[in-house]
Write a protein that holds these residues in place. Structure first.
Motif, PDB file in Angstrom:
ATOM      1  N   THR A 125      46.168  41.246  43.064  1.00 15.56           N
ATOM      2  CA  THR A 125      45.956  42.392  43.945  1.00 15.56           C
ATOM      3  C   THR A 125      45.732  43.639  43.110  1.00 15.56           C
ATOM      4  O   THR A 125      46.615  44.034  42.352  1.00 15.56           O
ATOM      5  N   ASP A 142      40.333  52.980  49.560  1.00 19.73           N
ATOM      6  CA  ASP A 142      39.577  51.725  49.653  1.00 19.73           C
ATOM      7  C   ASP A 142      38.260  51.786  48.881  1.00 19.73           C
ATOM      8  O   ASP A 142      37.343  51.010  49.145  1.00 19.73           O
ATOM      9  N   PRO A 151      37.508  35.321  50.400  1.00 14.81           N
ATOM     10  CA  PRO A 151      37.761  34.942  49.008  1.00 14.81           C
ATOM     11  C   PRO A 151      36.533  34.436  48.278  1.00 14.81           C
ATOM     12  O   PRO A 151      36.468  34.486  47.062  1.00 14.81           O
ATOM     13  N   GLU A 202      40.557  42.968  52.296  1.00 22.19           N
ATOM     14  CA  GLU A 202      41.142  42.097  51.276  1.00 22.19           C
ATOM     15  C   GLU A 202      40.303  42.151  50.014  1.00 22.19           C
ATOM     16  O   GLU A 202      39.198  41.623  49.957  1.00 22.19           O
ATOM     17  N   SER A 244      40.330  41.274  45.909  1.00 15.85           N
ATOM     18  CA  SER A 244      41.008  40.449  44.919  1.00 15.85           C
ATOM     19  C   SER A 244      40.216  40.491  43.615  1.00 15.85           C
ATOM     20  O   SER A 244      38.989  40.659  43.629  1.00 15.85           O
ATOM     21  N   GLY A 249      49.593  35.588  49.499  1.00 13.84           N
ATOM     22  CA  GLY A 249      48.839  36.723  50.008  1.00 13.84           C
ATOM     23  C   GLY A 249      49.452  38.062  49.719  1.00 13.84           C
ATOM     24  O   GLY A 249      48.816  39.092  49.921  1.00 13.84           O
ATOM     25  N   LYS A 277      49.656  37.701  43.484  1.00  7.09           N
ATOM     26  CA  LYS A 277      49.513  38.878  44.329  1.00  7.09           C
ATOM     27  C   LYS A 277      50.668  39.860  44.100  1.00  7.09           C
ATOM     28  O   LYS A 277      51.634  39.567  43.383  1.00  7.09           O
TER      29      LYS A 277
END
Length: 748
Positions: A216, A223, A366, A412, A414, A447, A468
């Motif tokens: 993460t 954002d 993902p 999300e 990653s 998560g 994460k």
């Protein structure tokens, strides 16, 4: 042979011999005044019989260097007349014996000398014949310039620096240096004495690049702006070790920069070259609807090599069909397919599904990998960028930052990246296969996010399955036998939003184990991990309690996580871990503290790094940044940078260790007491730096080679870095051409 082999031979021979003894003697042995004496004698005989049986079983394997036991390696080496290196360098010695004939057949070649770096030391590196770096007039006997020569500087071999080209200056004095130098006949020291006709330079990359997958990133809150590091630190991203052809004699070549475990330069990530091929044109026509006229115009550019995306754009603008070619539906697949293999952008970023990469960003799904043609390298010191219209992401690999262009990122986000570190200490994504022996009773939901205390089983093994970030804001009480562990090759980041209390059931000796976890704090003051109750054993292994001493990208101070002991603990073990200050408070007691292969750091001069006012402290291969106050100390290969104060100096020992002069220590033996600790002894003391706590080349010899095994004092003693370097030097001298002078340069 391994005496502890789980073959049950000892049990088998014990029972077999015992059955051969007449029953009357076996019966009398059990009734004697000293019972079981005969049985004990039989067990001793059986143990020797088991050793003999194992030796017989290994007779065939011991004839092959790949499968033989350690004792047989020197004997096989003697048959070949091998000059053996140190027995402490077990891997290097075995590889040396296995490849002796191979080395001798190719003795004196640059290919073999470079292969020795990996074989003998386990590091990565490159070899450069420095006469090729001298500024001189070329003649007909010189080999032709390499295909990539002068790629950044535009300077032909033998010429001097073109100071108008900034990119080449970043490579100066590295194995990829494109500048040429005047001869320097001095003995090599630092930057002096490198370039001369007989000099053969060995560039060594001693740091390891570890891969973090599915982590993460730290968000700036909009954002758009993120850091790869979950704690918010600026860290350099590393290229993964990727030498695919090093063991293939026919295809060997010097390594490219993106194939070595080294920090990624911004210009390297942005280094993109393009070639337009017929297969690419056909793909654009068939899959993306490129018109026949535009395809014919593209064919005129075949076999051209464009040195940058800007050059490619300028050329495409001259074509009549440029409007069609610059449409996103055509231009992005064109950039993707035209990117050549031997450039930094292709080598570092994922170009196709399943391709190993050094860094990667996914958003939303993902599988939503952001492809290289939509990624741009840039310096994000002030979070500003001049991104191209088709770019979605700007990455600054030197600071470990990335910025989404245009719309904010999907919910999300990653990342996958590589970070550099000297060894397997603290929480990391290295191999911890021993953890797989401990079957988890509960899997923490993957998560990341808030982790309530109710979701942790206090009498069982709780395992984190990913890397994460998890938020802890509740105390954990009722501990009986609690294990918190990360799965193998995972490194979850546990952010403490408040002090974390770990409390046992009343009147019960509990057991607590933490394995592979990274604890960090948030807020305007240090966070504390507080042990309360009664513990039989507390084990912290392969974990990190963030020592702090840095700021995040928002300018906020990263405060340390203190380990506070308010409980009664019989035995506490800190193994291969990194911690902030450790101290006793209230009526806390630690009867025995064992610290090994670890780092304890206090970034505040007013806070003691380790303060244990009672009990015994045993420290092996440990580095302590700060002061130490303990009751009784037994230390070996331990480095303490601050003053040490031991109450009971009549017991214990301070052997093969180092501390400031004036420290109150028990019986020093072969130890180094220095007058003043200086900053240049370590490459870095800042947690988060790739070379954190690594001894520098300017550190005193007593530190670099003062351990009992001849290695360095401190946490990286088991790395045997000086011994590996000695082994490499010995083998280089053996296989190097006569009359040349080797010089060894530590790049990392």
């Amino acid at each position: 042979m391994n005496p502890a082999a789980e073959d049950r031979f000892k049990i088998y021979f014990t029972e077999k011999i015992w059955e051969m003894i007449p029953a009357i003697y076996r019966h009398e042995d059990g009734l004697a005044e000293n019972p079981d004496v005969l049985r004990a004698l039989v067990e001793i005989i059986a143990e020797q019989a088991a050793l003999l049986r194992r030796s017989q079983d290994r007779l065939w394997e011991d004839q092959f260097i790949e499968r033989c036991d350690e004792w047989a390696v020197p004997y096989i080496g003697d048959l070949l007349g091998t000059r053996l290196i140190s027995a402490l360098n077990k891997r290097g010695r075995r590889v040396d014996v296995a490849k002796t004939i191979y080395y001798r057949r190719r003795k004196g070649t640059v290919r073999i000398l470079e292969e020795l770096i990996s074989d003998i030391s386990g590091w990565e590196g490159g070899v450069v014949e420095n006469f090729r770096r001298l500024g001189r007039t070329r003649h007909g006997l010189d080999p032709l310039p390499a295909a990539l020569a002068g790629r950044f500087s535009g300077t032909l071999p033998g010429g001097f620096a073109d100071l108008r080209r900034q990119a080449a200056s970043e490579l100066a004095n590295s194995p990829f240096d494109e500048y040429h130098h005047t001869a320097d006949v001095r003995r090599h020291k630092g930057l002096h004495g490198r370039y001369n006709i007989p000099k053969l330079a060995f560039y060594l990359y001693r740091l390891t690049a570890y891969a973090v997958r599915g982590s993460t990133p730290f968000s700036m809150g909009d954002d758009l702006a993120f850091t790869f590091d979950p704690s918010g630190r600026d860290i350099p991203l590393f290229a993964r070790r990727n030498r695919t052809d090093i063991y293939n004699w026919d295809t060997w070549r010097p390594a490219y920069e993106w194939e070595l475990p080294t920090p990624i330069r911004c210009r390297l990530l942005g280094h993109a070259e393009f070639e337009i091929t017929e297969s690419l044109i056909q793909k654009l026509v068939n899959d993306h609807g490129l018109s026949a006229g535009a395809a014919d115009e593209l064919r005129t550019l075949r076999r051209w090599r464009f040195k940058s995306e800007g050059r490619l754009r300028q050329t495409l603008e001259t074509l009549g069909s440029s409007a069609e070619l610059f449409a996103d539906s055509i231009f992005l697949p064109l950039l993707h397919g035209a990117l050549v293999d031997d450039c930094g952008k292709h080598g570092l970023l994922p170009g196709s599904p399943g391709k190993e990469a050094s860094l990667m960003v996914t958003a939303g799904d993902p599988e939503g990998m952001i492809s290289p043609e939509r990624i741009q390298a840039g310096r994000l010191e002030n979070w500003g960028s001049n991104a191209a219209s088709h770019s979605r992401l700007v990455i600054d690999p030197e600071r470990g930052r990335f910025l989404f262009v245009g719309d904010p990122a999907e919910p999300e986000v990653s990342v996958m990246y590589h970070y550099g570190f000297p060894g397997e200490v603290g929480a990391g994504t290295y191999d911890r296969r021993d953890v797989e022996r401990c079957e988890p009773d509960q899997l923490i939901p993957v998560g990341g996010g808030a982790l309530p205390a109710a979701g942790i089983q206090t009498d069982g093994v709780n395992q984190f399955e990913d890397s994460k970030t998890y938020l802890l804001n509740e105390d954990i009480t009722g501990i009986e036998e609690l294990t918190l562990q990360a799965a193998n090759r995972e490194r979850p980041y546990l952010r403490l939003q408040d002090n974390l209390v770990l409390q046992t059931l009343a009147g019960q000796g509990a057991r607590l184990s933490m394995e592979g976890l990274w604890f960090g704090g948030e807020g305007s003051e240090p966070r504390e991990m507080i042990l309360q109750g009664e513990y039989e054993c507390v084990v912290i292994s392969h974990s990190t309690l963030d020592p702090g001493g840095d700021t995040d990208v928002a300018g906020n101070t990263i405060f340390p996580v203190h380990l506070v002991i308010e409980a009664t603990v019989e035995t506490m073990i800190i193994d291969m871990s990194i911690t902030g200050p450790i101290f006793i408070r209230h009526d806390g007691l630690v009867e025995k503290l064992i610290v090994q292969d670890s780092i304890i750091q206090s970034v505040d001069p007013g806070v003691t790094a380790l303060s244990i006012n009672a009990g015994n402290v045993e420290m092996n291969r440990t580095t302590v940044f700060g002061a130490l106050e303990v009751h009784r100390l037994q230390a070996s290969e331990t480095l303490i940078t601050g003053p040490g104060a031991v109450n009971d100096t009549q017991n214990g020992c301070f052997r093969f260790s180092a501390a400031p002069a004036g420290s109150r220590l028990p019986r020093p033996y072969e130890s180094f007491l220095f007058l003043k600790d200086t900053n240049h002894w370590f490459t870095s003391r800042r947690f988060g730096h790739p070379a954190y706590s690594q001894l520098s080349e300017t550190a005193p010899l007593e530190l670099r080679r003062g351990a009992e095994n001849g290695s360095e004092i401190g946490v990286y003693n088991s790395q045997i870095t000086p011994i590996k370097l000695d082994s490499l030097q010995a083998k280089v001298e053996e296989y190097m051409p006569f009359g040349l002078i080797p010089i060894f340069i530590n790049e990392t």
